[in-house]
Design an enzyme around this catalytic site. Structure first.
Site, PDB file in Angstrom:
ATOM      1  N   GLY A  31       0.807  -1.206   0.000  1.00 14.11           N
ATOM      2  CA  GLY A  31       0.000   0.000   0.000  1.00 14.11           C
ATOM      3  C   GLY A  31       0.840   1.255   0.000  1.00 14.11           C
ATOM      4  O   GLY A  31       0.585   2.192  -0.775  1.00 14.11           O
ATOM      5  N   TYR A 170      -8.601 -17.386   4.374  1.00 14.54           N
ATOM      6  CA  TYR A 170      -7.927 -16.400   3.529  1.00 14.54           C
ATOM      7  C   TYR A 170      -8.229 -16.665   2.055  1.00 14.54           C
ATOM      8  O   TYR A 170      -8.536 -15.728   1.297  1.00 14.54           O
ATOM      9  CB  TYR A 170      -6.424 -16.442   3.775  1.00 14.54           C
TER      10      TYR A 170
END
Length: 303
Positions: A31, A170
């Site tokens: 990010g 996940y």
């Protein structure tokens, strides 16, 4: 003279001056490297982070125009607050934040943490911001959607109550990311919107994501893999950036071009049959609307 074509990198990002972007989970790893590249190219980038203090520390390392806003994807109230505070145009939304293989836990709203954060949080955020969006949504998925055992959406037990397994949870959340992108693009097209939905995965990139694994054995193996094989987060962010700035068809999926899509330069890649099923994508969308109370709005038209 070497005639091998040069591979795409951040120097190929076109001028982003005047564009406004939001990147979730932007205080570290993929990010933060996504923020740095977009801001360096001229975009104004909002770091949407759970901890504003860490976000401000990260923002201080970025050259360019940035700001920090609080967003906790594991709390739909926080998601609504973030979206309600948004004023004006938004060109790019990067759904980057995520948790991976963590011990069993619940979001503030009672959802299994990985499904609730990785999928439902971003599902709600995207739909709430869609009236402001003018260009595209990029959702960071994962090769985990291909995990052994043929991951599927467990519609009968999305929270995996009584059968929780970190890796399976996940994988379900990452499969949901791709199905979300598929159905979002279908709806955007049907609405006559020029906004595009795309997905990307970073291959094997060394970030802090793996350090929270519920298994000490997997943590050790991932630590070793990060040191001897994985590409760094700057390289891993290239697939997200490629999806964010290149002229690609809606619903495109970008990944590394190396062996097993584990590392390399960004390119268009395939996905499993389960991640390509429009009926499952529509069903997941309907369930996600029911769980979050957020529905598909009328998207903005391009400026």
């Amino acid at each position: 003279m070497d005639s091998t074509p040069r591979k795409w990198d951040i120097s190929d990002i076109p001028d982003q001056t005047g564009r406004i972007a939001v990147v979730t989970g932007a205080n570290s790893g993929l990010g933060l490297d996504t923020v740095r590249a977009l801001a360096r190219a001229g975009a104004h980038v909002v770091l949407a982070v759970r901890d504003p203090r860490r976000g401000e520390a990260a923002a201080a390392t970025v050259r360019g125009s940035v700001e920090v806003r609080r967003l906790d994807l594991a709390d739909l109230g926080s998601v609504r607050e973030f979206a309600a505070s948004w004023q004006g145009r938004l060109d790019l939304l990067v759904n980057n934040a995520g948790v991976m293989n963590v011990p069993e836990a619940r979001t503030k709203d009672g959802f299994e943490l990985q499904f609730g954060t990785n999928h439902l949080g971003h599902f709600a955020l995207t739909n709430l911001l869609l009236p402001h969006l003018t260009d595209r949504v990029v959702t960071v998925a994962s090769q985990a959607h291909r995990a052994p055992g043929r991951p599927s959406i467990r519609f009968g037990n999305l929270n995996m109550t009584g059968e929780y397994a970190p890796v399976a949870a996940y994988s379900q959340s990452k499969l949901a990311n791709l199905l979300f992108t598929l159905e979002l693009q279908r709806r955007l097209t049907a609405a006559g919107s020029s906004v595009r939905a795309l997905a990307a995965h970073p291959g094997w990139s060394a970030t802090g994501l793996q350090s929270h694994d519920a298994s000490a054995v997997r943590r050790a193996l991932m630590w070793l893999g990060n040191r001897v094989y994985a590409q760094d987060s700057k390289a891993g962010a290239l697939t997200t950036l490629y999806a964010a700035v290149q002229d690609l068809p809606g619903a495109s999926y970008v990944g590394p071009d190396g062996f097993g899509e584990m590392r390399g330069a960004p390119t268009l890649v395939g996905r499993t049959q389960a991640a390509s099923d429009p009926a499952t994508a529509r069903r997941l969308w309907t369930v996600s609307e029911e769980l979050t109370g957020v529905v598909f709005p009328e998207p903005a038209t391009a400026a």
